[in-house]
Design a protein around this motif. Structure first.
Motif, short mmCIF file in Angstrom:
data_model
loop_
_atom_site.label_atom_id
_atom_site.label_comp_id
_atom_site.label_asym_id
_atom_site.label_seq_id
_atom_site.Cartn_x
_atom_site.Cartn_y
_atom_site.Cartn_z
N SER A 145 0.13 -0.59 0.09
CA SER A 145 0.39 -0.12 0.03
C SER A 145 1.10 1.11 0.18
CB SER A 145 -0.60 -0.33 1.30
OG SER A 145 -1.96 1.02 0.84
N GLN B 97 -3.23 -0.21 -6.54
CA GLN B 97 -1.82 0.07 -5.41
C GLN B 97 -2.51 0.29 -4.13
OE1 GLN B 97 -2.49 1.66 -7.07
NE2 GLN B 97 -1.19 3.15 -7.20
N GLU C 269 -4.05 -0.39 -0.62
CA GLU C 269 -4.56 -1.65 0.26
C GLU C 269 -6.03 -1.86 1.39
OE1 GLU C 269 -2.37 -4.80 2.07
OE2 GLU C 269 -0.84 -4.25 0.56
N GLU C 270 -7.09 -2.06 1.26
CA GLU C 270 -7.84 -2.07 2.77
C GLU C 270 -7.14 -2.05 3.41
OE1 GLU C 270 -10.64 -5.80 2.33
OE2 GLU C 270 -11.50 -3.97 1.01
N ARG D 38 -12.15 -5.53 6.83
CA ARG D 38 -12.76 -6.48 6.87
C ARG D 38 -13.34 -7.12 8.08
NH1 ARG D 38 -6.93 -7.97 5.96
NH2 ARG D 38 -6.79 -6.54 4.24
#
Length: 140
Positions: free
Chosen positions: A2, A115, A117-118, A123
Motif C-alpha cells: 500500500s 495499489q 490496500e484496504e 474486513r
C-alpha cells in the motif's frame, strides 16, 4: 504494498467520525427552529458513531447489516451522505462538511486504485478477503 500507511486510515476515520458526531449532536439543538435539521442530526449520529467504533472493534454482525462500512466505495459514499446531513449551521459545520466530503471522494477514488490496500478493520469477521472467496460451494 500500500502506498498509504494504515495509520492514515485510522486517523482519518477517527477525525471524521468525531467531528461528524460533534456536529450532529450540536445540530440536535435545532429542534425548535428547524425540525428537518434535527431529524438529519439523528441520522448523522447513527452514521458517524459506527465509524468511531469500527476503529477499535469490529462487531460480528455489522458486516451482515451495514456492509458499506467495509469497502472504500461504501465508506466514501457514506461520508459524502454524512457531509450532506451535517451541513446546517456555522463555520465549524461547514469545515466539517468540507473535510468529510473530501475524504469521501478520496475513499471512492481509493476503490479503483489497485495499489491501495484496504485496512484490516475493513474486513469483517464473516467477510471474504477476496471477491468470490465464499465457502458456500459445499451447500447440498
Amino acid at each position: 504494498m500500500s502506498a498509504v500507511p494504515p495509520i492514515f486510515f485510522k486517523v482519518a476515520n477517527l477525525t471524521v467520525g468525531s467531528l461528524c458526531l460533534v456536529a450532529s449532536v450540536s445540530q440536535l439543538s435545532y429542534i425548535a427552529v428547524n425540525f428537518n435539521a434535527f431529524l438529519l442530526a439523528i441520522f448523522g449520529i447513527a452514521l458517524s458513531a459506527p465509524i468511531i467504533y469500527l476503529e477499535f472493534k469490529v462487531p460480528p454482525n455489522l458486516y451482515k447489516f451495514a456492509s458499506f462500512y467495509f469497502s472504500f466505495l461504501g465508506r466514501g459514499l457514506a461520508y459524502i451522505l454524512l457531509s450532506f446531513l451535517i451541513n446546517f449551521g456555522g463555520i465549524f459545520k461547514i469545515l466539517t462538511t468540507l473535510l468529510t466530503f473530501l475524504l469521501g471522494v478520496i475513499y471512492a477514488i481509493f476503490q479503483v486504485l489497485p495499489q491501495i490496500e484496504e485496512p484490516a478493520n475493513f474486513r469483517g469477521e464473516a467477510a471474504p478477503i477476496a471477491m468470490g472467496g465464499d465457502d458456500d460451494d459445499d451447500i447440498i
